[in-house]
Write a protein that holds these residues in place. Structure first.
Motif, PDB file in Angstrom:
ATOM      1  N   CYS A 266       0.833  -1.209   0.000  1.00  0.00           N
ATOM      2  CA  CYS A 266       0.000   0.000   0.000  1.00  0.00           C
ATOM      3  C   CYS A 266       0.866   1.256   0.000  1.00  0.00           C
ATOM      4  N   MET A 267       1.959   1.231   0.771  1.00  0.00           N
ATOM      5  CA  MET A 267       2.887   2.366   0.759  1.00  0.00           C
ATOM      6  C   MET A 267       3.506   2.534  -0.614  1.00  0.00           C
ATOM      7  N   LEU A 268       3.895   1.431  -1.249  1.00  0.00           N
ATOM      8  CA  LEU A 268       4.497   1.516  -2.582  1.00  0.00           C
ATOM      9  C   LEU A 268       3.506   2.082  -3.586  1.00  0.00           C
ATOM     10  N   ILE A 269       2.243   1.723  -3.460  1.00  0.00           N
ATOM     11  CA  ILE A 269       1.209   2.257  -4.357  1.00  0.00           C
ATOM     12  C   ILE A 269       1.085   3.769  -4.182  1.00  0.00           C
ATOM     13  N   ARG A 270       1.125   4.234  -2.940  1.00  0.00           N
ATOM     14  CA  ARG A 270       1.030   5.682  -2.704  1.00  0.00           C
ATOM     15  C   ARG A 270       2.239   6.423  -3.266  1.00  0.00           C
ATOM     16  N   TYR A 271       3.422   5.825  -3.122  1.00  0.00           N
ATOM     17  CA  TYR A 271       4.611   6.447  -3.702  1.00  0.00           C
ATOM     18  C   TYR A 271       4.493   6.484  -5.225  1.00  0.00           C
ATOM     19  N   ALA A 272       3.984   5.390  -5.815  1.00  0.00           N
ATOM     20  CA  ALA A 272       3.826   5.342  -7.264  1.00  0.00           C
ATOM     21  C   ALA A 272       2.831   6.395  -7.746  1.00  0.00           C
ATOM     22  N   ALA A 273       1.745   6.571  -7.015  1.00  0.00           N
ATOM     23  CA  ALA A 273       0.759   7.581  -7.391  1.00  0.00           C
ATOM     24  C   ALA A 273       1.346   8.987  -7.314  1.00  0.00           C
ATOM     25  N   LYS A 274       2.188   9.224  -6.316  1.00  0.00           N
ATOM     26  CA  LYS A 274       2.810  10.549  -6.181  1.00  0.00           C
ATOM     27  C   LYS A 274       3.785  10.807  -7.327  1.00  0.00           C
ATOM     28  N   VAL A 275       4.578   9.788  -7.688  1.00  0.00           N
ATOM     29  CA  VAL A 275       5.506   9.941  -8.811  1.00  0.00           C
ATOM     30  C   VAL A 275       4.736  10.183 -10.100  1.00  0.00           C
ATOM     31  N   MET A 276       3.654   9.463 -10.299  1.00  0.00           N
ATOM     32  CA  MET A 276       2.857   9.621 -11.504  1.00  0.00           C
ATOM     33  C   MET A 276       2.250  11.017 -11.594  1.00  0.00           C
ATOM     34  N   GLU A 277       1.871  11.580 -10.454  1.00  0.00           N
ATOM     35  CA  GLU A 277       1.309  12.928 -10.447  1.00  0.00           C
ATOM     36  C   GLU A 277       2.364  13.983 -10.767  1.00  0.00           C
ATOM     37  N   GLU A 278       3.596  13.778 -10.274  1.00  0.00           N
ATOM     38  CA  GLU A 278       4.659  14.752 -10.502  1.00  0.00           C
ATOM     39  C   GLU A 278       5.284  14.615 -11.882  1.00  0.00           C
ATOM     40  N   ASP A 279       5.284  13.407 -12.435  1.00  0.00           N
ATOM     41  CA  ASP A 279       5.919  13.172 -13.731  1.00  0.00           C
ATOM     42  C   ASP A 279       4.954  12.395 -14.634  1.00  0.00           C
ATOM     43  N   PRO A 280       4.166  13.093 -15.458  1.00  0.00           N
ATOM     44  CA  PRO A 280       3.189  12.404 -16.324  1.00  0.00           C
ATOM     45  C   PRO A 280       3.836  11.450 -17.324  1.00  0.00           C
ATOM     46  N   ASN A 281       5.143  11.575 -17.560  1.00  0.00           N
ATOM     47  CA  ASN A 281       5.800  10.704 -18.541  1.00  0.00           C
ATOM     48  C   ASN A 281       5.814   9.235 -18.110  1.00  0.00           C
ATOM     49  N   VAL A 282       5.733   8.968 -16.817  1.00  0.00           N
ATOM     50  CA  VAL A 282       5.763   7.580 -16.341  1.00  0.00           C
ATOM     51  C   VAL A 282       4.360   7.049 -16.062  1.00  0.00           C
TER      52      VAL A 282
END
Length: 928
Positions: A266-282
């Protein structure tokens, strides 16, 4: 022995038993020989209880208790040792010389010590040691992090969280061990025996203890703590975080992940969502991972992945199919927690994608009969947002039945959903207004009552057919309203809307009752409301009656009520005063007025000239009322707080920002001759990305004859100092109308004292003209390494430059500020004033709405009409009003637009202002 009865006052006994003085006196049990573990555990429990309920011990008292507690280390009782660690952790914050117990704690941290002691010792040590000592105990923590016992590893990892803020460099060296803890298989230790009756039946033979043995554990909790620490160490490096997510994600299906703990996933999912929000390329790669986790065997992982997809920016209906299917399954599960989580997420998603959520309506209607009222609340809220007009009456009937059974928080959610439904289906306003008026009479707190009143306010504003009925319900409500703020707001609304009613006299009784029966604040508001009826009424008899009522108010015991009554009686006799004090639709922006007054008072020459009130922008009375209203908008009603805003502190107001800028500028002697600041940027312009090593933003300050650029610079690189930091600004055009005066550099900048400020000053060659320019900016500095042991920079460094984004000096935000005005009358008044008209072709605009938003953003002016664009129209007019700093006066803009598909928007821009220079400024801003 007689035991006290339960009917006796137990609080007295509890107070004695947990009395601080009594506990300190009884602490002598720590010195007894032999030590009684039972008595000591009981006393330690009372000490910890007192600390948990907020009791405080003085430094001397805490020190006495602390060292008395440490004497218990000599006893081998394991339960007592655990209580000792719990107590010394709490007392360490207040006691003195706590470092002396380090040796005893570290003895229990040794690998050969009891397993039950080591986690407690690790957690206590991080509270005892000074951050500077972290390097000395580094090897103990490294060994504990990779220990095969999960409780030991978790204790070391969690302790690293507490040490990290003050010992970042030391903790960062533990990356390899933390990574190993993320990847390691969890295990737990037990003590077996060699006989057939041994622990869990293991072993056999002599019946003698066989020592510690290890068996697999299914918790893997250390992975969760290790992942959190790994992210904390790498959070400034977006590429490292992205790589970590890809490595731990386990491919598209998520099946190959090394993370076995659901909370870690669940923590990894939240980190992934944050990265996706900051960098639309991923986004595509991360979305594949999230969709893979939708099929995980753990419900919490399924839900977290579904919620992350639902909260994505610009998520499409096709991408929502899979997560909504998962949430729909949760709606039918027997577990209340899953039903609540799914319903809450769907309620939030229904605001933006009601059609996609509508597929779950059958399951949501089933939940209306659920015994859990929290689940029912969100189910009803979602149905209200996704249902059709035919189902409104049925849903409202079902809501009425359980409104009295839920808490105020959930009542507010329901009322907010009704509020947005009113605007969606105006034809159903009668049934919804009946529902709102009925719940307004129910018991409830301020927030609930305010939500209902706000809903009625919106119905009056956007549904004219409901005005008379809604005003009647509100007038009946204030007859017994116990909330002063609500009474004042309702009286204000009745004074504005009731005067336009076919029978305004019917509201006078309700208003005057407030003068007779209420407190001074409400009485003053009622007097103002009465005056509005007198000024705006065309009936002489009504005006005469109101004059009689106001004369009675002259004998009121409160001076505010008397003064208002006297003022309005004077206003009745002079039409010019009535136009200014009653009919005027605008008021001064209090934030802007405060900042201007602060600047005026601090100006040394302020006493030589009067305060220029014309330089203060105005806002509409509706906007002024909204400042005291609920901050949520119609677009976010009923939605749960996002994870970004739930714990975010309130942002500083405009006045607070302006006051901070004035304080900073007043400390720079070079700016003293410039006079007062006319305007400062409301929001700093970001010139670098958030993850870069040097972060720079710019605030522009406009003076009468100068422009000052304030660069706020942060250095995020540890063990590095930047010396003689300056910003070189180069204008893009030679005729910018600005001449550089000087640069005030920053002597030194480290990560510890960031951010620092660099000022660049320019002179306006012609103060009557408004210079518009674009500057290339380069950060220039000398970089030196810091000695880690002494913190002293090396003698030699190297000069370096760092290119940042361009800075623009523009009309909107720098010279023009939004200011309310009555556009029709002001446009007519300025008919003979300087004006300009020009036509522009906005070929890149795909709609009239996009064109309106772009023009408002560029000019930074107040939209007075036409900001809402009907989707079916191809011809539109937008009206704007603003105030130009430095005595430029008012400026009005009329934008006539036509839209044709394939050719974009054709704009006819008409400008009227106090001076021709202002007209040219607006045209240049749009044309540029």
């Amino acid at each position: 022995m007689v035991f006290p009865s339960k009917k006796e006052d137990e609080s007295g006994l509890s107070s004695y038993y947990n009395n601080k003085t009594t506990i300190i006196q009884e602490a002598r049990v720590f010195n007894e020989s032999p030590i009684s573990p039972r008595k000591c555990r009981a006393l330690l429990t009372r000490i910890v209880y007192l600390l948990y309920v907020g009791e405080t011990f003085g430094t001397q008292e805490a020190t006495t208790l602390f060292f008395g507690t440490t004497k218990l280390f000599q006893h081998k009782d394991s339960a007592l040792r655990q209580a000792v660690y719990l107590a010394i952790k709490e007392l360490a914050a207040t006691a003195e010389d706590v470092i002396m117990v380090t040796a005893s704690i570290m003895k229990d941290m040794q690998p050969n010590s009891e397993v039950i002691y080591r986690p407690n010792a690790i957690r206590a040590l991080c509270k005892i040691i000074d951050p500077s000592m972290a390097q000395g105990v580094e090897r103990f923590f490294k060994a504990a992090i990779v220990d095969r016992h999960p409780s030991i590893a978790s204790a070391a990892l969690v302790s690293a969280y507490y040490l990290y803020p003050n010992a970042k460099d030391v903790i960062k060296r533990w990356v390899n061990e933390v990574q190993e803890a993320v990847n390691a298989k969890s295990s737990s230790t037990f003590f077996g025996s060699s006989g057939g009756g041994g622990y869990l039946g293991f072993g056999g033979g002599s019946g003698q203890p066989s020592g510690p043995q290890t068996i697999p554990s299914t918790s893997y909790i250390a992975q969760c703590h290790a992942l959190g620490l790994l992210y904390l160490i790498r959070q400034q490096d977006r590429m490292a975080i992205t790589k970590m997510i890809q490595q731990l994600g386990g491919g598209k299906s998520g099946a190959g992940t090394t993370l076995k703990n659901p909370m870690a996933l669940c923590m990894l999912i939240r980190y992934a969502a944050k990265v996706m929000e900051e960098d639309p390329n991923v986004q595509r790669q991360v979305l594949e991972l999230l969709e893979g986790w939708l099929r995980h065997k753990s419900d919490m992982v399924n839900f977290e992945a579904a919620r992350a997809i639902c909260e994505m920016k610009n998520v499409t209906a096709a991408q929502l199919t899979k997560p909504i299917a998962v949430l729909q399954i949760f709606l039918t599960t027997p577990k209340p927690v899953l039903k609540f989580a799914a319903a809450r997420t769907l309620a939030s998603l229904a605001l933006t994608h009601p059609a996609s959520v509508a597929t779950c309506n059958i399951d949501l209607e089933t939940l209306i009969a659920d015994p859990n009222r929290s689940v029912v609340t969100y189910a009803i809220t979602t149905l209200l947002k996704t249902g059709n007009e035919a189902s409104v009456d049925r849903l409202i009937k079902q809501i009425t039945g359980f409104m009295t059974e839920i808490s105020d928080d959930f009542k507010v959610i329901i009322v907010d959903a009704i509020r947005s439904l009113c605007l969606k289906f105006p034809a159903k306003h009668a049934s919804m207004l009946t529902f709102l008026s009925s719940v307004l009479r129910d018991e409830g707190g301020y927030e609930f009552k305010r939500a209902v009143v706000e809903a009625m306010f919106d119905m009056i504003k956007f549904i004219p057919e409901s005005k008379e009925q809604a005003l009647s319900h509100l007038c009946e409500f204030i007859e017994d309203c116990e909330f002063t703020k609500l009474s004042v707001r309702i009286l204000h609304l009745v004074g504005v809307e009731g005067t336009q009613s076919p029978q305004p006299a019917k509201y006078i009784r309700f208003i005057y009752n407030r003068v007779v029966l209420e407190n001074a604040t409400v009485r003053a508001a009622a007097v103002t409301s009465l005056a509005k009826f007198g000024v705006n009424s065309a009936e002489p008899a009504l005006k005469k009656s109101i004059t009689v009522l106001l004369n009675r108010c002259l004998d009121d015991v409160d001076d505010e009520v008397r003064d208002r009554a006297a003022l309005y009686l004077k206003v009745f006799r002079e039409k010019s005063l009535a136009d200014t004090y009653v009919k005027e639709e605008s008021v001064f922006s209090l934030a802007a007025l405060e900042s201007k007054l602060v600047a005026y008072v601090k100006d040394p020459s302020a006493t030589e000239k009067p305060f220029d009130v014309s330089s203060v922008p105005k806002i509409s009375r509706a906007q002024a009322a909204q400042e005291a209203a609920r901050p949520s908008t119609l677009d976010t009603l009923g939605a749960p707080l996002s994870k970004k805003t739930a714990d975010t502190p309130a942002a500083p107001s405009a006045a607070e920002k302006q006051s901070a800028y004035l304080q900073q500028l007043s400390e720079v002697p070079e700016f003293a001759p410039y006079g007062p600041v006319l305007n400062s940027s409301a929001t700093p312009a970001q010139l670098t990305e958030s993850e870069t090593e040097y972060q720079v933003n710019c605030v522009k300050h406009i003076y009468k004859e100068h422009v000052v650029f304030q660069f706020n610079i942060s250095n995020t690189i540890p063990d590095t100092v930047l010396e003689q930091v300056s910003v070189i600004m180069q204008a893009q055009s030679e005729d910018a109308g600005l001449v550089e005066d000087f640069i005030i550099p920053l002597p030194a900048l480290t990560a510890a004292n960031s951010p620092g400020i660099v000022y660049v000053s320019f002179t306006r060659e012609n103060p009557e003209l408004y210079a518009i320019a674009s500057f290339q900016c380069t950060l220039k500095f000398t970089s030196k390494e810091l000695d880690p042991s002494t913190g002293v920079p090396e003698e030699e460094g190297y000069e370096d430059e760092y290119q940042v984004e361009e800075v623009e000096l523009s009309a909107g935000g720098d010279y023009i500020v939004p200011s309310y005005a009555s556009f029709g009358s002001e446009w007519e008044r300025m008919k003979s004033a300087p004006s300009a008209t020009e036509t522009f072709a906005l070929s890149a605009m795909e709609s009239l709405k996009a064109a309106c938003e772009s023009i408002i953003e560029v000019l930074n002016m107040e939209p007075l009409g036409g900001s809402e664009v009907p989707s079916s129209t191809s011809v539109h007019t937008l009206q704007l009003s603003g105030l130009v700093t430095g005595g430029g006066g008012k400026v009005l803009v009329r934008c006539r637009m036509t839209f044709s598909r394939g050719q974009g928007v054709t704009l006819e821009l008409g400008v009227r202002a106090e001076t021709q220079e202002v007209c040219d400024l607006v045209l240049a801003a749009v044309g540029g």
